[in-house]
Design a protein around this motif. Structure first.
Motif, PDB file in Angstrom:
ATOM      1  N   GLU A  80      30.233 -12.849  64.695  1.00  0.00           N
ATOM      2  CA  GLU A  80      30.237 -11.991  65.893  1.00  0.00           C
ATOM      3  C   GLU A  80      28.902 -12.050  66.628  1.00  0.00           C
ATOM      4  O   GLU A  80      28.851 -12.097  67.855  1.00  0.00           O
ATOM      5  CB  GLU A  80      30.551 -10.544  65.495  1.00  0.00           C
ATOM      6  CG  GLU A  80      32.001 -10.360  65.061  1.00  0.00           C
ATOM      7  CD  GLU A  80      32.319  -8.918  64.646  1.00  0.00           C
ATOM      8  OE1 GLU A  80      33.504  -8.624  64.414  1.00  0.00           O
ATOM      9  OE2 GLU A  80      31.371  -8.106  64.538  1.00  0.00           O
ATOM     10  N   LEU A  81      27.823 -12.058  65.849  1.00  0.00           N
ATOM     11  CA  LEU A  81      26.492 -12.082  66.454  1.00  0.00           C
ATOM     12  C   LEU A  81      26.279 -13.375  67.248  1.00  0.00           C
ATOM     13  O   LEU A  81      25.807 -13.355  68.392  1.00  0.00           O
ATOM     14  CB  LEU A  81      25.429 -11.933  65.365  1.00  0.00           C
ATOM     15  CG  LEU A  81      23.963 -12.010  65.795  1.00  0.00           C
ATOM     16  CD1 LEU A  81      23.635 -10.899  66.795  1.00  0.00           C
ATOM     17  CD2 LEU A  81      23.042 -11.903  64.575  1.00  0.00           C
ATOM     18  N   GLU A  85      28.521 -15.237  68.525  1.00  0.00           N
ATOM     19  CA  GLU A  85      29.383 -15.210  69.707  1.00  0.00           C
ATOM     20  C   GLU A  85      28.804 -14.307  70.810  1.00  0.00           C
ATOM     21  O   GLU A  85      28.825 -14.659  71.982  1.00  0.00           O
ATOM     22  CB  GLU A  85      30.799 -14.760  69.318  1.00  0.00           C
ATOM     23  CG  GLU A  85      31.531 -15.862  68.541  1.00  0.00           C
ATOM     24  CD  GLU A  85      32.898 -15.416  67.995  1.00  0.00           C
ATOM     25  OE1 GLU A  85      33.674 -16.297  67.603  1.00  0.00           O
ATOM     26  OE2 GLU A  85      33.158 -14.187  67.953  1.00  0.00           O
ATOM     27  N   ARG A  86      28.274 -13.157  70.404  1.00  0.00           N
ATOM     28  CA  ARG A  86      27.619 -12.271  71.374  1.00  0.00           C
ATOM     29  C   ARG A  86      26.498 -12.996  72.120  1.00  0.00           C
ATOM     30  O   ARG A  86      26.195 -12.702  73.268  1.00  0.00           O
ATOM     31  CB  ARG A  86      26.940 -11.116  70.650  1.00  0.00           C
ATOM     32  CG  ARG A  86      27.776  -9.906  70.338  1.00  0.00           C
ATOM     33  CD  ARG A  86      26.813  -8.925  69.680  1.00  0.00           C
ATOM     34  NE  ARG A  86      27.455  -7.950  68.825  1.00  0.00           N
ATOM     35  CZ  ARG A  86      27.808  -6.728  69.250  1.00  0.00           C
ATOM     36  NH1 ARG A  86      27.609  -6.382  70.489  1.00  0.00           N
ATOM     37  NH2 ARG A  86      28.367  -5.886  68.408  1.00  0.00           N
ATOM     38  N   TRP A 120      22.477  -4.209  71.695  1.00  0.00           N
ATOM     39  CA  TRP A 120      23.550  -3.475  71.027  1.00  0.00           C
ATOM     40  C   TRP A 120      23.125  -2.919  69.664  1.00  0.00           C
ATOM     41  O   TRP A 120      23.870  -2.184  69.048  1.00  0.00           O
ATOM     42  CB  TRP A 120      24.756  -4.402  70.829  1.00  0.00           C
ATOM     43  CG  TRP A 120      24.331  -5.719  70.197  1.00  0.00           C
ATOM     44  CD1 TRP A 120      24.081  -5.946  68.879  1.00  0.00           C
ATOM     45  CD2 TRP A 120      24.062  -6.943  70.876  1.00  0.00           C
ATOM     46  NE1 TRP A 120      23.673  -7.236  68.676  1.00  0.00           N
ATOM     47  CE2 TRP A 120      23.654  -7.887  69.887  1.00  0.00           C
ATOM     48  CE3 TRP A 120      24.128  -7.354  72.216  1.00  0.00           C
ATOM     49  CZ2 TRP A 120      23.307  -9.203  70.209  1.00  0.00           C
ATOM     50  CZ3 TRP A 120      23.794  -8.662  72.507  1.00  0.00           C
ATOM     51  CH2 TRP A 120      23.389  -9.572  71.525  1.00  0.00           C
ATOM     52  N   ASN A 170      23.641  -7.442  64.384  1.00  0.00           N
ATOM     53  CA  ASN A 170      24.938  -7.399  65.069  1.00  0.00           C
ATOM     54  C   ASN A 170      25.337  -5.976  65.446  1.00  0.00           C
ATOM     55  O   ASN A 170      26.412  -5.754  65.985  1.00  0.00           O
ATOM     56  CB  ASN A 170      26.021  -8.021  64.176  1.00  0.00           C
ATOM     57  CG  ASN A 170      27.337  -8.196  64.898  1.00  0.00           C
ATOM     58  OD1 ASN A 170      27.360  -8.674  66.030  1.00  0.00           O
ATOM     59  ND2 ASN A 170      28.431  -7.777  64.265  1.00  0.00           N
TER      60      ASN A 170
END
Lengths: 247, 459
Positions: free
Chosen positions: A24-25, A27-28, A121, A243
């Motif tokens: 996820e990280l 991709e962010r 985030w 993340n």
């Protein structure tokens, strides 16, 4: 940018949340992530036992899975150290050499390659103690080593410092090995456990609420020690904090 | 030879909680003092590079420097002997002693004479040998080998020393004041220096240019051993050569800083020639060194100057004690030296390491110690010297991990994970993990399963 994600076997099996956070990280941060489905392990357990014969097929499979990628990213310092510095149970073809030099540990990938400036985030209002695995510290040079009397630096700390609310616990022996050491943890159980106890006590006395590391394997050992001693320390992978995990 | 079991021996050491805690802290203090000394010398890393290069140069030109050394020493009036192995070394010493009707020999600490087992050899032949270094004397009186190459009795508490002295020197068993104990040692050792017919030292360095042997001590006992009795013998390993006096300076700056975190030892004594009416002999000892010099991967260990910095920093050594290695040389340097003498006997030692690498980075002559430990594991595997359980586990792990289907089958089912995972990931019986640690709770699903459910096909 495109990268392949390598999720080491023990993270796959015991700490899936670390793999998820890493994915996820990345991709962010705008990375297109591939996860080759036939991946297993980098061969380190066999190779560290001296057993090159049984490491060879595992290393060959690793190359099969990850060849052709410019970036192979993994949330494990010790696996990266193996691939980069010791992965020679198989003939060193051009392909093998490329896979070796294209493999990056997550912290160095974020710090040196992506040069991430902030993690808007992420917020982690806790006091954390950083554990640099020996592979990350002395193998990958994540941070300055006390042995060399060199100017201080720390890539994991530099990244974590960008997280809102976080504070750091200072250990009395920050560079001391925690005693995991792969098969050392079971074949040299008395010393391994004593080293682990000393390490988690150091975190506790430094006032750490969380232990954070780029290596889940060290933390699996330390968590086992902390729970047995009833210290109440919590353990989290650096990918999770970056993340945006907040506890 | 019986195999050494480091893990088992370490458990006894750890059980003695006070000793273990003191040992760890005392050696860690030495490491920290070493760090402080290294930090105040801006060229410390440069010195390490130089020292490494000087040693590599000397070792690759060893024959020439040994011959130069011999010629110089002989010109100085010293008799030079060559010993191929421990047996020849001991025989040379014994012959010299009997030629001079020696009944008592005073000696300063020498790891080489430990390596040759000289003391028991001479004692069996009726010659009394007195160790004059305090720590080494404590170990002699307690009938134990040194546990550390620089601080031989570091595993003992002062109360332990009081007991040993009370038993052997008739001192007060309840007085463990270090001053009292040192004074007792002094009082009860002095007369041996006067009475002994011969003295012996090892050698920290041998300078080819001068033919001199250099001994570094903090107690001055080497000077008394060398200078009081009429016969003086120095035993020196052939790897101790440095070409010139100027080169020696590099090592003197590094030795005590690395060993004890002090700028220099109290005494740096140069022995070059016999005293008037005295005799001086130097024995140059090989005992496996030439053979190691021919080992492509492991010859670098000959650079070692025996400072003990790798032991002080080693987290495993600090918690298992030197005696657990079952060898003359313990700690990281012992792990890479001992198997060159007997691979089978010391086959467990390369596994008494987490490969953390701290040793390599404190080594003043830049021996790649942890890489050599890793290298020895490969050699052991190749020679079928891995423990059966480990070899069997690796075979199974290798089979599963090189086959994606088998791997998935083994770990994808949560129940199966609990059942199989720790075994194949940790390669041993669960109880070795769980004796002092909790076992991690297996998650509901693997990363792979999560990925298939949440990502695969959705993109």
């Amino acid at each position: 940018m495109k990268a392949a994600l390598f999720v080491p076997c023990f993270i796959d099996a015991f700490f899936p949340e670390v793999g998820i956070a890493t994915l996820e990280l990345l991709e962010r941060l705008g990375v297109a992530v591939d996860y080759p489905l036939r991946q297993t392990c980098c061969g380190q357990p066999m190779a560290n036992s001296g057993d090159q014969a049984d490491a060879a097929a595992v290393e060959a499979l690793f190359v099969e899975n990850f060849k052709g990628y410019e970036y192979i990213v993994t949330p494990s310092g010790s696996c990266t150290h193996h691939v980069r510095d010791n992965f020679d149970a198989i003939p060193q073809t051009q392909e093998v050499q490329e896979v070796r030099s294209n493999t990056y540990e997550l912290v160095e990938f974020l710090h040196d390659t992506l040069k991430v400036e902030d993690f808007p985030w992420a917020e982690f209002p806790h006091k954390v103690g950083i554990h640099n695995s020996c592979s990350s510290l002395r193998g990958l040079r994540h941070a300055s080593m006390s042995e060399l009397a060199e100017p201080e630096f720390s890539k994991p700390k530099a990244l974590l410092s960008k997280v809102k609310g976080i504070s750091f616990a200072e250990l009395s022996r920050p560079d001391e090995c925690c005693g995991f050491g792969g098969t050392f943890a079971v074949f040299e159980e008395p010393v391994s456990a004593k080293m682990g106890y000393d390490k988690v006590n150091d975190f506790k006395e430094a006032g750490a609420e969380y232990v954070v590391s780029a290596d889940s394997s060290c933390m699996m050992h330390q968590q086992g020690c902390s729970e047995r001693l009833g210290l109440g320390l919590k353990f989290i992978h650096i990918a999770q904090i970056l993340n945006g995990a907040n506890s | 030879m019986k195999k050494i079991h480091h893990a088992e021996a370490s458990s006894y050491f750890i059980e003695a909680k006070d000793n273990e805690a003191f040992h760890d802290q005392r050696l860690w203090d030495l490491r920290q003092k070493r760090d402080r000394e290294a930090a105040v010398i801006p060229e410390f890393q440069e010195l390490r590079n130089l020292a490494s290069q000087i040693k590599e140069h000397t070792l690759t030109h060893l024959a020439e420097y040994l011959e130069q050394f011999e010629a110089k020493a002989q010109a100085n009036g010293v008799t030079v002997h060559w010993a191929l192995d421990a047996a020849e070394h001991n025989r040379i010493v014994y012959d010299l002693l009997t030629d001079h009707s020696v009944r008592t020999l005073v000696k300063s600490k020498s790891m080489l004479t430990e390596e040759c087992e000289l003391r028991p050899f001479l004692e069996r032949r009726g010659i009394e040998v007195i160790e004059t270094d305090l720590g080494e004397r404590i170990q002699q009186l307690d009938n134990e080998p040194p546990s550390h190459i620089v601080v031989p009795a570091v595993h003992k508490l002062r109360g332990d020393v009081a007991k040993v002295f009370a038993r052997t020197l008739d001192t007060d068993p309840d007085n463990d004041d270090p001053n009292y104990l040192s004074e007792q040692m002094r009082v009860k050792t002095r007369h041996f220096f006067v009475d002994a017919e011969a003295g012996m030292t090892g050698g920290n360095f041998a300078v080819a240019e001068t033919g001199g042997v250099v001994v570094c001590t903090n107690e001055g006992n080497a000077d008394l051993s060398a200078n009081v009795p009429p016969l003086f013998i120095a035993s020196v390993g052939i790897e101790k050569l440095v070409p010139r006096l100027d080169d020696l300076a590099v090592f003197i700056r590094l030795l005590s800083r690395s060993a004890l975190g002090s700028p220099i030892t109290q005494y740096t004594s140069h022995f070059r020639a016999p005293r008037k009416s005295g005799e001086m002999h130097i024995i140059l000892v090989d005992n496996g060194r030439s053979e190691r010099l021919g080992m492509e991967e492991f010859w670098y260990s000959l650079k070692c100057i025996r400072c003990g910095a790798c032991m002080n920093t080693c987290p495993v050594y600090r918690r298992s004690g030197g005696l657990s290695y079952g060898a003359v040389y313990s700690g990281p340097i012992g792990i890479i030296l001992n198997p060159t003498h007997d691979m089978r006997k010391y086959s467990s030692l390369p596994f008494a390491s987490t490969l953390n690498g701290s040793c390599t980075h404190v080594c003043p002559v830049k021996i790649n110690i942890h890489e050599q430990i890793y290298g020895w594991r490969r050699v052991l595997a190749k020679h079928n010297q891995l423990p059966f359980v480990k070899k069997a586990a690796m075979k199974v792990a290798g089979k599963i991990l090189s086959d994606p289907q088998k791997y998935r089958k083994t770990i994808d089912v949560a129940d199966a994970a609990i059942e199989h995972l720790p075994r194949f990931l940790l390669y041993s019986r669960m109880n070795a993990w769980g004796r002092q640690r909790e076992v991690p709770a297996p998650p509901d699903q693997t990363f792979h399963a999560w990925y298939l459910k949440n990502r695969e096909g959705k993109q």
